[in-house]
Enzyme design. Sequence first.
Site, PDB file in Angstrom:
ATOM      1  N   HIS A 157       4.864 -25.656  -5.206  1.00 24.06           N
ATOM      2  CA  HIS A 157       3.507 -25.307  -5.694  1.00 24.06           C
ATOM      3  C   HIS A 157       2.811 -24.322  -4.749  1.00 24.06           C
ATOM      4  CE1 HIS A 157       3.912 -28.850  -8.378  1.00 24.06           C
ATOM      5  NE2 HIS A 157       4.458 -29.401  -7.304  1.00 24.06           N
ATOM      6  N   SER A 278      -3.324   4.015   1.070  1.00 24.66           N
ATOM      7  CA  SER A 278      -4.350   4.086   0.034  1.00 24.66           C
ATOM      8  C   SER A 278      -5.026   5.439   0.149  1.00 24.66           C
ATOM      9  CB  SER A 278      -5.355   2.958   0.253  1.00 24.66           C
ATOM     10  OG  SER A 278      -6.624   3.318  -0.245  1.00 24.66           O
ATOM     11  N   LYS A 284      -4.992   0.945   5.081  1.00 25.20           N
ATOM     12  CA  LYS A 284      -4.115   0.188   4.198  1.00 25.20           C
ATOM     13  C   LYS A 284      -2.636   0.536   4.330  1.00 25.20           C
ATOM     14  CE  LYS A 284      -5.220  -1.693   0.611  1.00 25.20           C
ATOM     15  NZ  LYS A 284      -5.289  -2.992   0.019  1.00 25.20           N
ATOM     16  N   GLU A 291       6.142  -4.377  -5.367  1.00 23.40           N
ATOM     17  CA  GLU A 291       5.300  -4.535  -6.568  1.00 23.40           C
ATOM     18  C   GLU A 291       5.951  -3.859  -7.773  1.00 23.40           C
ATOM     19  OE1 GLU A 291       0.788  -4.861  -4.735  1.00 23.40           O
ATOM     20  OE2 GLU A 291       1.649  -2.893  -5.040  1.00 23.40           O
TER      21      GLU A 291
END
Length: 462
Positions: A157, A278, A284, A291
Amino acid sequence: MSKKIASARISQKSSKLLQQLNNSLPFDKRLYHEDIAGSRVHALMLCEQGIISKEDYSKINAGLLEILEEIESGLFLLDGDDEDIHMAVEGRLTTKIGDAGKRLHTARSRNDQVALDFRLYVQKNNREIATLLLENIQTLIVIAKKHATTLLPGMTHLQHAQPINFGYHIMAYVSMFKRDYQRFISAYERNNYSPIGCAALAGTPHPIDRQATAKALEFNAPTLNCLDTVSDRDFALEILFNIATVMMHVSRLSEELILWSTSEFRWITLSDRHATGSSIMPQKKNPDIPELLRGKTGRVNGNLIGLLTVMKGLPLAYNKDMQEDKEGVFDSVETALLTLKVLNEMVSEMQVNTKRMEDACMVGHLLATDLADYLVRKVGLPFRDAYYITGNVVNLAESRGVDISELDFEAFQSIDERIGEDVIALLDNRVSMNMRTSEGGTATIRTIEQIEVIEKWIEEVR
Ligand code: ARG
């Protein structure tokens, strides 16, 4: 206006719109290699069976080889208004060699031709993807070996559960990729039968030799039933499903890499080669690569459902609906090939932050099950009673703001006097991990055993 080769009873030139809808050349041109290989083998068989003359065969074979050259050198662009790759190659051949070219299509239909070309493409990529899976497995094994003693919190979980080692976690993915590898190989073996010679649907009265063409194209044998063969796209569905399953596994691994590279975790650091910045936030470092690997699951699932839907309810044998089989397969295959290459590179270059992983084991009372198991083993309590006593120990630790492994002996005694002093040595993450020696468990010795099993298997399949 020259008459199109496959339109004996069509008297008018096709409308531009029909061509746009009907022509598959814009996408099936990538099958030129398979198409020419199939035609050469077919022509040779026709010659050996005395169906065409030696002279015609020589012209056909030389012409096909020239066309291959022309395509590969960019001389023949495959951008005309031919309906598909089969018509484009045959048309070109006839332009080049004249009447001999018109004999190539004896005892053959585009139905078995496309079934052959597409199957050759799928079979080649079954092997290619399997090879890339093996490379990924080998890369992961290097990491697993290095980290068979590195602790991290195993989760359920997404909550801290029990201490495991990182090598063991990696070996879980190795196990998935091993099954994936086996799926591609078994699909390869199941589908390695030759469609050529099935003609339109019913075979042919010409004295062809399907055994010879099957052998020349490295198939095990010809397919059994021609009606099935020209209707069947199971081999394409299988590669789509197998790719969807690999991509699902890659997506889960990618998700973990994304999570582990957050500021909250920092268990791994992706190499700068596999991260992006970014446009506005100068600080960043984004995990765009995992992804995207995660995101590409969407299109491969879509391709599988797409072809299942196209095939559902089609009467036997060939229907033009089936021309819709190719683009999704090309897309899924290309996605899988690129994904597995990128994954291999990214994983081999990522940095594992061992200390961060091990520190994380001090949060979340990972050893609670160990305490309950202790009460069962040493004190002889029924597990459920041990479970509740352990719950009280966890509550005490929570109220003191510490992990149960940080409690002293008095604290345990205050909950239950039957807890002995030996519990202190037992409640250690590394001890706990190494005690899970049951078959397939996380103990370092068991993890190493798993690595050895896979290494032996790699030796066998390579
Ligand atoms: N371009 C077609 C396809 O990809 C080839 C087979 C056409 N056969 C036919 N009878 N129209 O499916």
